[in-house]
Write an enzyme that holds these catalytic residues in place. Structure first.
Site, PDB file in Angstrom:
ATOM      1  N   ARG A 294      37.083  37.692  32.242  1.00 55.97           N
ATOM      2  CA  ARG A 294      37.320  36.489  32.025  1.00 55.97           C
ATOM      3  C   ARG A 294      36.827  35.922  32.816  1.00 55.97           C
ATOM      4  O   ARG A 294      36.164  35.269  33.036  1.00 55.97           O
ATOM      5  CB  ARG A 294      38.377  36.092  31.114  1.00 55.97           C
TER       6      ARG A 294
ATOM      7  N   GLU B 171      53.721  43.563  34.563  1.00 50.79           N
ATOM      8  CA  GLU B 171      54.928  43.331  34.501  1.00 50.79           C
ATOM      9  C   GLU B 171      56.132  44.903  34.072  1.00 50.79           C
ATOM     10  O   GLU B 171      57.295  45.146  34.402  1.00 50.79           O
ATOM     11  CB  GLU B 171      55.207  43.303  32.780  1.00 50.79           C
TER      12      GLU B 171
HETATM   13  P1  AMP Z   1      49.417  37.366  36.279  1.00 48.01           P
HETATM   14  O1  AMP Z   1      48.664  38.305  37.184  1.00 48.01           O
HETATM   15  O2  AMP Z   1      51.051  37.353  36.272  1.00 48.01           O
HETATM   16  O3  AMP Z   1      48.566  36.247  37.293  1.00 48.01           O
HETATM   17  O4  AMP Z   1      48.408  37.695  35.233  1.00 48.01           O
HETATM   18  C1  AMP Z   1      46.908  36.986  34.896  1.00 48.01           C
HETATM   19  C2  AMP Z   1      46.313  37.883  34.267  1.00 48.01           C
HETATM   20  O5  AMP Z   1      46.666  37.960  33.186  1.00 48.01           O
HETATM   21  C3  AMP Z   1      45.143  37.435  34.062  1.00 48.01           C
HETATM   22  O6  AMP Z   1      43.905  37.808  34.298  1.00 48.01           O
HETATM   23  C4  AMP Z   1      45.641  36.872  32.467  1.00 48.01           C
HETATM   24  O7  AMP Z   1      44.211  36.668  31.988  1.00 48.01           O
HETATM   25  C5  AMP Z   1      46.096  37.413  31.703  1.00 48.01           C
HETATM   26  N1  AMP Z   1      47.502  36.121  31.373  1.00 48.01           N
HETATM   27  C6  AMP Z   1      48.105  36.342  32.051  1.00 48.01           C
HETATM   28  N2  AMP Z   1      49.270  36.033  31.153  1.00 48.01           N
HETATM   29  C7  AMP Z   1      48.455  36.041  30.015  1.00 48.01           C
HETATM   30  C8  AMP Z   1      48.516  34.553  28.733  1.00 48.01           C
HETATM   31  N3  AMP Z   1      49.350  34.190  28.449  1.00 48.01           N
HETATM   32  N4  AMP Z   1      47.619  34.400  27.466  1.00 48.01           N
HETATM   33  C9  AMP Z   1      46.158  35.263  28.105  1.00 48.01           C
HETATM   34  N5  AMP Z   1      45.586  35.994  29.826  1.00 48.01           N
HETATM   35  C10 AMP Z   1      46.945  36.074  30.055  1.00 48.01           C
END
Ligand code: AMP
Length: 181
Positions: free
Chosen positions: A64, A101
């Protein structure tokens, strides 16, 4: 206070409970992208502070971040750098592992995608733990990029990703925030 822009953006994002697994609310920006007004306004607002700042490249995180980043690069008249899942880029790459995760993943960029000292704006749709963006920051810096800021449409502030990037000395710009995961 929530501005009209924030209200419009929040209303344009579709919330999908328990996707991809129970307890997660997936913040779906395809509805924001599908609306000509919110797509343009989100891009305008993300780039606004950086116009005329000498940014040379916008780097987008797959997938995205490509959609937003391509539009931002066009708006700022900069180049675009794709940061991809491993094995997708055809030329010489640098790679970094990062934690998800459950387990680990790896992302890559082309070695010649940024020049040493080049000003780069990083973008993705959403920041949660900040793990994905942190890895992208490290990869870009390894190649000598000067990261001007990391931009996201959506922040999940309770999860703390913004603080993780700020601790690395990266300015973080987000447009709307949602509670929880
Ligand atoms: P993080 O590495 O935990 O900051 O996760 C960010 C990545 O995971 C981004 O590329 C987001 O598009 C996706 N992502 C994580 N949580 C969500 C959510 N609740 N809704 C949509 N995309 C998410």
């Amino acid at each position: 206070m929530t501005s009209t822009l924030e209200k419009d953006l929040i209303a344009s994002i579709r919330n999908i409970p328990d996707y991809p697994k129970p307890g997660i609310v997936f913040r779906d920006i395809t509805t924001l992208l599908g609306n000509p007004r919110t797509f343009r306004r989100a891009v305008d607002e993300l780039v606004h502070p950086y116009a005329g700042n000498g940014v040379g490249k916008v780097a987008g995180i797959e997938a995205r971040g490509f959609i937003l980043g391509g539009a931002m690069a066009h708006q700022l008249s900069t180049g675009f750098v794709p940061i991809r899942k491993k094995g997708k880029l055809p030329h010489e790459t640098v790679r970094i592992a990062y934690s998800l995760e459950y387990g680990v993943d790896e992302m890559e960029m082309h070695k010649d995608a940024v020049k040493p000292g080049e000003k780069v704006l990083l973008v993705d749709d959403l920041i949660a733990t900040g793990g994905t963006a942190e890895a992208a920051v490290k990869l870009l810096r390894q190649m000598g990029a000067d990261i001007v800021a990391a931009c996201f449409v959506i922040d999940l502030p309770e999860i703390g990703g913004r603080r993780k990037l700020e601790a690395l000395g990266v300015e973080v710009r987000t447009l709307v925030a949602f509670e929880g995961h």
